[in-house]
Design an enzyme around this catalytic site. Structure first.
Site, PDB file in Angstrom:
ATOM      1  N   HIS A  59       0.839  -1.202   0.000  1.00 48.09           N
ATOM      2  CA  HIS A  59       0.000   0.000   0.000  1.00 48.09           C
ATOM      3  C   HIS A  59       0.867   1.242   0.000  1.00 48.09           C
ATOM      4  O   HIS A  59       2.036   1.222   0.426  1.00 48.09           O
ATOM      5  CB  HIS A  59      -0.933   0.013   1.221  1.00 48.09           C
ATOM      6  N   CYS A  60       0.300   2.349  -0.526  1.00 48.41           N
ATOM      7  CA  CYS A  60       0.948   3.654  -0.413  1.00 48.41           C
ATOM      8  C   CYS A  60       0.125   4.465   0.582  1.00 48.41           C
ATOM      9  O   CYS A  60      -0.560   3.894   1.428  1.00 48.41           O
ATOM     10  CB  CYS A  60       1.032   4.341  -1.774  1.00 48.41           C
ATOM     11  N   SER A  61       0.128   5.777   0.492  1.00 46.90           N
ATOM     12  CA  SER A  61      -0.552   6.582   1.503  1.00 46.90           C
ATOM     13  C   SER A  61      -2.066   6.493   1.428  1.00 46.90           C
ATOM     14  O   SER A  61      -2.757   6.663   2.426  1.00 46.90           O
ATOM     15  CB  SER A  61      -0.126   8.047   1.388  1.00 46.90           C
ATOM     16  N   THR A  62      -2.611   6.196   0.231  1.00 44.29           N
ATOM     17  CA  THR A  62      -4.072   6.175   0.092  1.00 44.29           C
ATOM     18  C   THR A  62      -4.620   4.920  -0.568  1.00 44.29           C
ATOM     19  O   THR A  62      -5.818   4.682  -0.516  1.00 44.29           O
ATOM     20  CB  THR A  62      -4.544   7.384  -0.750  1.00 44.29           C
ATOM     21  N   ARG A  63      -3.748   4.111  -1.202  1.00 44.44           N
ATOM     22  CA  ARG A  63      -4.254   3.020  -2.036  1.00 44.44           C
ATOM     23  C   ARG A  63      -3.634   1.669  -1.697  1.00 44.44           C
ATOM     24  O   ARG A  63      -2.457   1.593  -1.369  1.00 44.44           O
ATOM     25  CB  ARG A  63      -3.954   3.315  -3.513  1.00 44.44           C
TER      26      ARG A  63
END
EC number: 2.7.1.211
Length: 474
Positions: free
Chosen positions: A25-29
């Site tokens: 995951h990244c910051s939102t996805r």
């Protein structure tokens, strides 16, 4: 929110455990690699609590949850799947197997340039700060700050030195990053970058003047004249030379006995690459790099608002393909040669497009009364205005189509406006409202008016198209 339940539902709708080969995951996805994308039930995924949008790009299936939530969903999924902790790099390597040549090329450029963006951004913003001291008429009619207050001249000079450093030594940063990407020793790559900006060489920025005067220094090697010219601010020569260096290094490591490997491999790889760089690779790619930059600058300066309108309208579709990642290389070249190009025109147009995506998303919030949609549209729209468009673009605008069309129109109109006044940026940064600090001082007013045009036009057209779509539905 019941995160284990959300994770179970996601796994089921994505085709089961056996269809998921990686998750990070990244910051939102959530970033997933699926064995078969067609097994994902997109309609059902949209109905899962917390999901704000989804899209497939570059071999990855990405699901938007938003900051904070995505971490907890990811933790629950990895516990169920038993895949262990995977980074975005692990996922990128897995997804690369599913990409075509063009997608791999775009990803490769992004992998090289993204790590060095902070240095370029810092240099560009410091350059902007230096321009505050030297720009005529910015604060005082007919004068700059250092004209009015000479005691500030040394401070301005110091800041200018700090600002130029990342661009003067750009080949070192690029060669280090590119060597890692190409599988070579990054420190050997850095040594090649140092060689390309060695102080004994004629500065790359002084080459044109020396060429006109016929005073280009050279080495006389067995009757061959090799120009002693540096590559300050260059991009393509560094990438090409570093690729050759990495290939030679890896080849030598396979054939040279291990007892001599640490002695001969770096020596031969650097020496041969250096000769090839200054004889063939450097001169050819140097001219090609400037031709590309000059060609794009000429197109922007010559076609004016027409070219700006076309580029602005098409910028968001380009983002969907991922091709916008290649612009980083072009912008780096334009910024490194600012004395000649005047800066980058791509950044202001990207900002017009991002603001338009945000305006369209906020327009949807006013049109659609569904609580879930509005809960997604508001934060996504604000995020786009600040330069992060994925939630707005993939979670809302593309889903309803007419907001995306409205955003393309708004971006085209505002980009035509800023192109007419030749607005350019002197640094990279967040392409949106915060981007003001990256714009050349004489273009700030035009940039601000352009963002206002982008927002108003897009928001209005979104409302008009949305009301029309409602009437047709009824």
């Amino acid at each position: 929110m019941d995160f284990p339940q959300i994770a179970k539902q996601l796994i089921e709708k994505l085709g089961g455990k056996e269809n998921i080969s990686g998750v990070a995951h990244c910051s939102t996805r959530l970033r997933l690699v699926l064995n078969d994308d067609s097994k994902a039930n997109k309609e059902a995924i949209e109905q899962i609590e917390g999901v704000k949008g989804q899209f497939a790009v570059a071999g990855q299936y990405q699901i938007i949850f938003g900051a904070g939530t995505v971490n907890k969903v990811h933790a629950a999924m990895t516990e169920i799947l038993g895949l262990g902790d995977m980074t975005k790099s692990d996922i990128a390597n897995l997804s690369a197997e599913k990409q075509n040549f063009l997608q791999r090329l775009v990803k490769g450029l992004a992998d090289i340039f993204v790590p060095i963006i902070p240095a370029i951004v810092a240099g560009g913003l410091l350059m902007g700060l230096a321009n505050v001291f030297t720009a005529q008429g910015l604060f005082i009619d007919g004068k700059s700050l250092i004209d009015a207050y000479p005691n500030l001249s040394d401070l301005a000079a110091m800041i200018n030195t700090f600002a130029n450093a990342p661009f003067v030594y750009l080949p070192i940063l690029l060669a280090f990053s590119a060597s890692r990407k190409f599988g070579g020793n990054p420190f050997l790559g850095a040594a090649l970058g140092m060689l390309m900006v060695h102080p004994d060489l004629l500065s790359g920025w002084g080459f044109s003047a020396a060429s006109l005067s016929g005073n280009i220094p050279y080495w006389d090697i067995l009757g061959f004249h090799i120009e002693k010219v540096g590559y300050q601010g260059s991009v393509l020569p560094v990438l090409a030379a570093t690729w050759i260096l990495a290939k030679l290094e890896n080849t030598f490591r396979k054939v040279i006995p291990s007892v001599l490997d640490n002695l001969l491999t770096p020596l031969l790889a650097l020496f041969i690459t250096g000769i090839l760089t200054f004889t063939f690779v450097g001169p050819i790619t140097h001219k090609l790099g400037f031709l590309i930059g000059d060609g794009l600058t000429w197109l922007y300066d010559t076609t004016g608002f027409i070219g700006g309108a076309i580029f602005g309208a098409l910028y968001a579709p380009i983002v969907i393909t991922g091709m916008h990642q290649t612009f980083i290389a072009i912008e780096t070249q334009l910024l490194a040669d600012m004395a000649h190009t005047g800066g980058t025109f791509i950044f202001p147009i990207a900002a017009m497009s991002n603001v338009a995506q945000g305006a369209a998303c906020l327009g949807v919030m006013f049109l659609i009364k569904d609580a879930k949609v509005r809960g997604i549209a508001l934060p996504s729209g604000i995020s786009a205005l600040l330069g992060i468009t994925e939630p707005a673009m993939f979670g809302v605008n593309l889903k309803y189509r007419y907001p995306f069309i409205a955003a393309m129109i708004g971006s085209g109109v505002s980009s035509a406006f800023i192109a007419f006044f030749n607005a350019k940026a002197q640094a990279l940064g967040a392409a949106g409202l915060p981007g003001i600090i990256s714009i050349k001082p004489d273009s700030i007013a035009v940039y601000c008016i352009g963002m206002l045009i982008s927002f108003v036009v897009t928001f209005s057209i979104t409302l008009l198209l949305g009301m029309r779509a409602k009437r047709k539905a009824n």
